[in-house]
Design a protein around this motif. Sequence first.
Motif, PDB file in Angstrom:
ATOM      1  N   UNK B 149      10.081 -37.599   2.574  1.00 52.47           N
ATOM      2  CA  UNK B 149       9.377 -38.266   3.681  1.00 52.47           C
ATOM      3  C   UNK B 149       8.230 -39.114   3.138  1.00 52.47           C
ATOM      4  N   UNK B 150       7.511 -38.529   2.177  1.00 51.99           N
ATOM      5  CA  UNK B 150       6.327 -39.209   1.647  1.00 51.99           C
ATOM      6  C   UNK B 150       6.707 -40.512   0.930  1.00 51.99           C
ATOM      7  N   UNK B 151       7.808 -40.467   0.171  1.00 49.81           N
ATOM      8  CA  UNK B 151       8.214 -41.678  -0.545  1.00 49.81           C
ATOM      9  C   UNK B 151       8.535 -42.791   0.450  1.00 49.81           C
ATOM     10  N   UNK B 152       9.204 -42.421   1.550  1.00 46.72           N
ATOM     11  CA  UNK B 152       9.536 -43.442   2.549  1.00 46.72           C
ATOM     12  C   UNK B 152       8.275 -43.944   3.261  1.00 46.72           C
ATOM     13  N   UNK B 153       7.291 -43.052   3.468  1.00 42.15           N
ATOM     14  CA  UNK B 153       6.012 -43.493   4.044  1.00 42.15           C
ATOM     15  C   UNK B 153       5.341 -44.485   3.095  1.00 42.15           C
ATOM     16  N   UNK B 154       5.451 -44.200   1.779  1.00 42.48           N
ATOM     17  CA  UNK B 154       4.830 -45.116   0.794  1.00 42.48           C
ATOM     18  C   UNK B 154       5.519 -46.483   0.814  1.00 42.48           C
ATOM     19  N   UNK B 155       6.839 -46.505   1.008  1.00 44.69           N
ATOM     20  CA  UNK B 155       7.543 -47.796   1.105  1.00 44.69           C
ATOM     21  C   UNK B 155       7.107 -48.513   2.387  1.00 44.69           C
ATOM     22  N   UNK B 156       6.991 -47.748   3.479  1.00 44.34           N
ATOM     23  CA  UNK B 156       6.532 -48.345   4.742  1.00 44.34           C
ATOM     24  C   UNK B 156       5.100 -48.875   4.589  1.00 44.34           C
TER      25      UNK B 156
END
Lengths: 258, 236
Positions: B149-156
């Motif tokens: 989840x965190x990696x996708x938040x970082x991409x967002x």
Amino acid sequence: MGAQPIGFEALGVAFLLVSVVIAISRGLGLGLERQLLVGAARTLLQLSLVGYLLGWVFQASVWYWTPLLLGGMLAAGVHTAGSRTAHSVPGSIGRLALAMGVGSLLVLLIVIFAILQPDPWFSARETVPIFGMILGNSMIAASLAMERYGADLKARRGEVEAALSLGLPVRQAAASIFRGAIQAALTPSISSMMVVGVVQLPGMMTGQLLAGADPTQAVRYQIVVMYMTTSAAGITAALTVLLCERGCFTRAHQFAVE
Amino acid sequence: MAFLRLNSVARRRRQRNPNGVFQEVPLFEGLNAEFRAGEITFLTGPSGCGKSSLLRLLNRLEDPQSGVIHFRDRPLTEYPVLELRRRLVLVRQQPTPFPGTVLDNLLHVPLLLGHPRRESEARATALLGEMALPTELLPRSAGELSVGQLQRVCVARALMLEPEALLLDEPTSSLDVASAEALRTAMQRRRDENGLSAVWVTHQTTEPAAVGGPVWLLEGGALTPVVPAVATGALT
């Protein structure tokens, strides 16, 4: 009415107080006996030498002795702060010297010319002890600020780099580290101001009272001391962190050290 | 016009030798390459060959010791560095949250840049959906999220800046299968619908074929394009 002069017998009795701690160290196996002895000996030697030196300077009353003494004190202060913060930030000695020099001398000039106004203005009897108090606080603030900034930057490097990589400037990317270092350096001064007169009577005021000074005047001197040391700590801490930031990052907002 | 062009780029790294003395060791030398706009370009190669360092050079977290990198036909160093980093945003391999909630993370940079809060919040909500993450995560502390989840938040968080390109450093390496698939799909859609460019460092041999895009191999200090037919053979 002044205090009784202190003779060598009285100093011997005072040393008994330290020997109690040496006995505790020996009894509990703390291994501090040697350090305590050396510390006590250095206290005796350093203060005696300073006493003789000051006595001589006060009598000589030549202007250039004052800046020479202040310079020597500043150099010793920078050396001590530098040995506590070694390797935390590149080029730490130069940065400490600049921050402590500006922070402490600026406050000294204001106190001498706007508050105490001694005659003559370079009178070592006023400037040297006042500068000692200012410099002591400036040194502690510089060490705390630099140590904290260096340690936090190392521990939170990933977070800072993530912010830099999104195009934030260094000051914003490391904002909480920048502020945290200055806050940490100012905490002792703020704590002292909170408890002064309630929990402890500081050294200068105690000394004046023992020497028979009027308590109202002794208190006013102490208020000036509290304000000037806090000011020196704050200015030095802010300058130290600003200079650390310049040493840790390049102009292109990159880490300067790997 | 090449989107990104590398001309004889060299980078050395400081490293301790067996005697404990620091010395500079070449990481790569004389790298030449051209990456095109609107494509996802994959960078592959053995561990420690300098893939992550190359991404850091593109984002100017570091500079090459020699050689020039051009972005839209101008050397990187001619752009104001902060503006450049918002146009070529790096997403680190280790997802690093800022303190605060997921929403705080997404709004942190846009608000500091003076973007209106209401619009930024709408954008944050939309981007979370694009990353196949529920909007219920917005008020959650970012530190509590799973790595995926965190990696996708970082991409967002990177996409909040509306960059021209993303520099992705092994974004799927520590993700579960579903999270990795969600991220790949989101990137494909961004490229196909919004023309987003990306340089994507990967160890996953099937990733370039799954997403589609040219592959470059960084090995032995040299960067070479991998011909698609050979790439399939070499990477699988």
